[in-house]
Enzyme design. Sequence first.
Site, PDB file in Angstrom:
ATOM      1  N   SER A 151      -6.038   8.092  19.586  1.00 50.32           N
ATOM      2  CA  SER A 151      -4.976   8.399  18.641  1.00 50.32           C
ATOM      3  C   SER A 151      -4.165   9.557  19.210  1.00 50.32           C
ATOM      4  O   SER A 151      -4.580  10.189  20.179  1.00 50.32           O
ATOM      5  CB  SER A 151      -5.575   8.790  17.288  1.00 50.32           C
ATOM      6  OG  SER A 151      -6.352   7.728  16.784  1.00 50.32           O
ATOM      7  N   CYS A 155       0.464   4.680   2.034  1.00 47.19           N
ATOM      8  CA  CYS A 155      -0.575   4.606   3.044  1.00 47.19           C
ATOM      9  C   CYS A 155      -0.163   5.684   4.038  1.00 47.19           C
ATOM     10  O   CYS A 155       1.018   5.864   4.321  1.00 47.19           O
ATOM     11  CB  CYS A 155      -0.565   3.237   3.700  1.00 47.19           C
ATOM     12  SG  CYS A 155      -1.902   3.052   4.864  1.00 47.19           S
ATOM     13  N   GLY A 211      -4.674   5.260  16.523  1.00 45.79           N
ATOM     14  CA  GLY A 211      -4.783   4.096  17.416  1.00 45.79           C
ATOM     15  C   GLY A 211      -5.733   3.106  16.766  1.00 45.79           C
ATOM     16  O   GLY A 211      -6.107   3.241  15.606  1.00 45.79           O
ATOM     17  N   HIS A 245       4.053   4.339  13.716  1.00 41.59           N
ATOM     18  CA  HIS A 245       2.916   4.723  12.856  1.00 41.59           C
ATOM     19  C   HIS A 245       1.570   4.278  13.415  1.00 41.59           C
ATOM     20  O   HIS A 245       0.541   4.558  12.836  1.00 41.59           O
ATOM     21  CB  HIS A 245       3.105   4.189  11.447  1.00 41.59           C
ATOM     22  CG  HIS A 245       2.627   2.765  11.248  1.00 41.59           C
ATOM     23  ND1 HIS A 245       3.062   1.722  12.006  1.00 41.59           N
ATOM     24  CD2 HIS A 245       1.744   2.251  10.368  1.00 41.59           C
ATOM     25  CE1 HIS A 245       2.468   0.620  11.602  1.00 41.59           C
ATOM     26  NE2 HIS A 245       1.665   0.897  10.619  1.00 41.59           N
ATOM     27  N   GLY A 290       0.271  -1.084  16.436  1.00 43.22           N
ATOM     28  CA  GLY A 290       0.930  -2.367  16.200  1.00 43.22           C
ATOM     29  C   GLY A 290      -0.028  -3.511  16.455  1.00 43.22           C
ATOM     30  O   GLY A 290      -0.619  -3.628  17.528  1.00 43.22           O
ATOM     31  N   ASP A 306       0.850  -1.188   0.000  1.00 42.75           N
ATOM     32  CA  ASP A 306       0.000   0.000   0.000  1.00 42.75           C
ATOM     33  C   ASP A 306       0.890   1.244   0.000  1.00 42.75           C
ATOM     34  O   ASP A 306       1.168   1.839   1.039  1.00 42.75           O
ATOM     35  CB  ASP A 306      -0.934  -0.006   1.206  1.00 42.75           C
ATOM     36  CG  ASP A 306      -2.067   0.986   1.031  1.00 42.75           C
ATOM     37  OD1 ASP A 306      -2.082   1.697  -0.003  1.00 42.75           O
ATOM     38  OD2 ASP A 306      -2.930   1.053   1.910  1.00 42.75           O
ATOM     39  N   LYS A 356     -15.710   2.809   8.611  1.00 38.75           N
ATOM     40  CA  LYS A 356     -14.739   1.785   8.209  1.00 38.75           C
ATOM     41  C   LYS A 356     -15.143   1.149   6.900  1.00 38.75           C
ATOM     42  O   LYS A 356     -16.288   1.145   6.522  1.00 38.75           O
ATOM     43  CB  LYS A 356     -14.710   0.668   9.265  1.00 38.75           C
ATOM     44  CG  LYS A 356     -13.999   1.048  10.520  1.00 38.75           C
ATOM     45  CD  LYS A 356     -13.439  -0.174  11.228  1.00 38.75           C
ATOM     46  CE  LYS A 356     -12.824  -1.188  10.304  1.00 38.75           C
ATOM     47  NZ  LYS A 356     -11.716  -0.726   9.508  1.00 38.75           N
TER      48      LYS A 356
END
Lengths: 483, 75
Positions: free
Chosen positions: A387, A103, A381, A406, A409, A100, A482
Amino acid sequence: MRKVEKIDINKLEDYLWEIPKSFRKDMRVPARILASESLLDGIIEDRSLNQLVNVATLPGIQKASMVMPDVHEGYGFPIGGVAATRYPDGVISPGGIGYDINCGVRLLTSKLQIDDVKVKMEALSKEMYAQIPSGMGKGGQIKLFSDEMEEVLSKGAEWAVENGYGNKEDLEYIESHGKLSYADPSLVSEMAKKRGTDQLGTIGSGNHFVEVDYVEDIYDDEIANAYNLKKGQLVVLIHTGSRGLGHQVATDYIRIMMNVMPKYNIELPDRELACAPFNSEEGQNYFKAMCAAANYAWCNREVISWEVRTAWNNIFGKEGGELKLLYDVAHNIAKIENYLIDAIEQKVIVHRKGATRAFGPGFEELPDAYINAGQPVIIPGSMGTCSYVLAGTTKSKAVTFGSCCHGAGRRLSRRAAKRQVNAPVLKEALKERGIYVEAGSFKGIAEEAPIAYNDVNQVVETVQASGIAKKIAKLRPVAVVKG
Amino acid sequence: MLIDFLSDVLSSSYIENAIYCTVKILEFSDYSIKAEISGIHVEIFDEEIKAVTYHEASIKKNNNKLWETYIIFDI
């Protein structure tokens, strides 16, 4: 090959660990891990550190292969990795950027306060879902003719602005101003262009999203002020990339590079690391195609911002005010940058795969308002957690080739998350906590559930403590769209 | 070659908005494969597959004497 264990890792300083070159004889440089000890203990569990060791074998790699505290296993390269290779004869590897291409994330700020508009959040999430095509197969509102496609690939976000889908002021607030001038659309395959024809303005599925947050906490008043962030303020976070076009560019060039490696006498421990010297024909072609795909991604995030602005206006009208771009930054990209290596200023090709550029104050590309604050670093987040907005520091240049983490995880695979999470129940639970989720499928919600991720707070604390970025603000989600 | 073939099928899926159910191999040599694939058009995909990867790809004969392959998709 032997799995990396804790005994193989030396502590260089607090939050910085090293697997020495002697660990495996094909390593050209050591491998370094930026993490707290408790995160390191988690990282050792999967095979990401063996992947990091593999990256340390790339021809021309400088100083060390590195991973950020949010590292997890990827394909060939670990996700959360940084590799800088010597310019111009070191290699460029499409796998070191990822499928990607570009991204990335951008953050829009509003003048509204959460307390004044809480009751409208559900309506806003529904309206955003209506405006932003999400999920796979649903095309966007824009269909590009071939000459328009060439322009998007050459001009990036600027194309959106010129064609009425963006704001001119935004361009100053985008990494590289939303356009990489090395882009050459003729090196992007027809197949890739076809895949991108109707995908501008779409977020796609997976971990991509558009989220409305409010600023829950401010940690640095001065920098928050420069970034125009206030406690309680509503902001919009957009996370997506170059969509099918970028996936195709990566696929095309990984295939090409695999075939030419013998010609350049390159042997590597993992096929997904396929690469070619940067100054070879194949290396140059990939770099220019990657830049074109990166431009497509910046254009995409600009068009999505236009859709968000439309939804915002439809719900709040004039009172909603303007949504201003705080910053847009890539986390899957390769850039040519200068660093002091062995006390000499040197040009390198920095691969960032799941790592964000985090330059400190004084960086000339930054808009005037941020020049003393440093570059904004936006860390999404997981859905329903929080976030962060960070600011880059000068230390990042010395330690991590100007890079930072970034995200949180991933901790559970998508399948494991689906097994453990009941999506309709989660959606309701989030709603009770004041977070409205609109998604193409319940499956998408389950796969991206907070339980699937590490604690983003721990990742950000590590980054802050290590000094490669500074915590500026914490964001709490109230509405999520989403794919 | 199997991975490259699947990659092309995947690209075609997104370009044509289609899912493919049958494959007929027309030509097959050491370095090339020509096939006819057929399927149906769809409105929307349930899952986005970004790419067919070479990561840990393997192919072997299983206990039933059939070829079995292990391929990872990036989603």
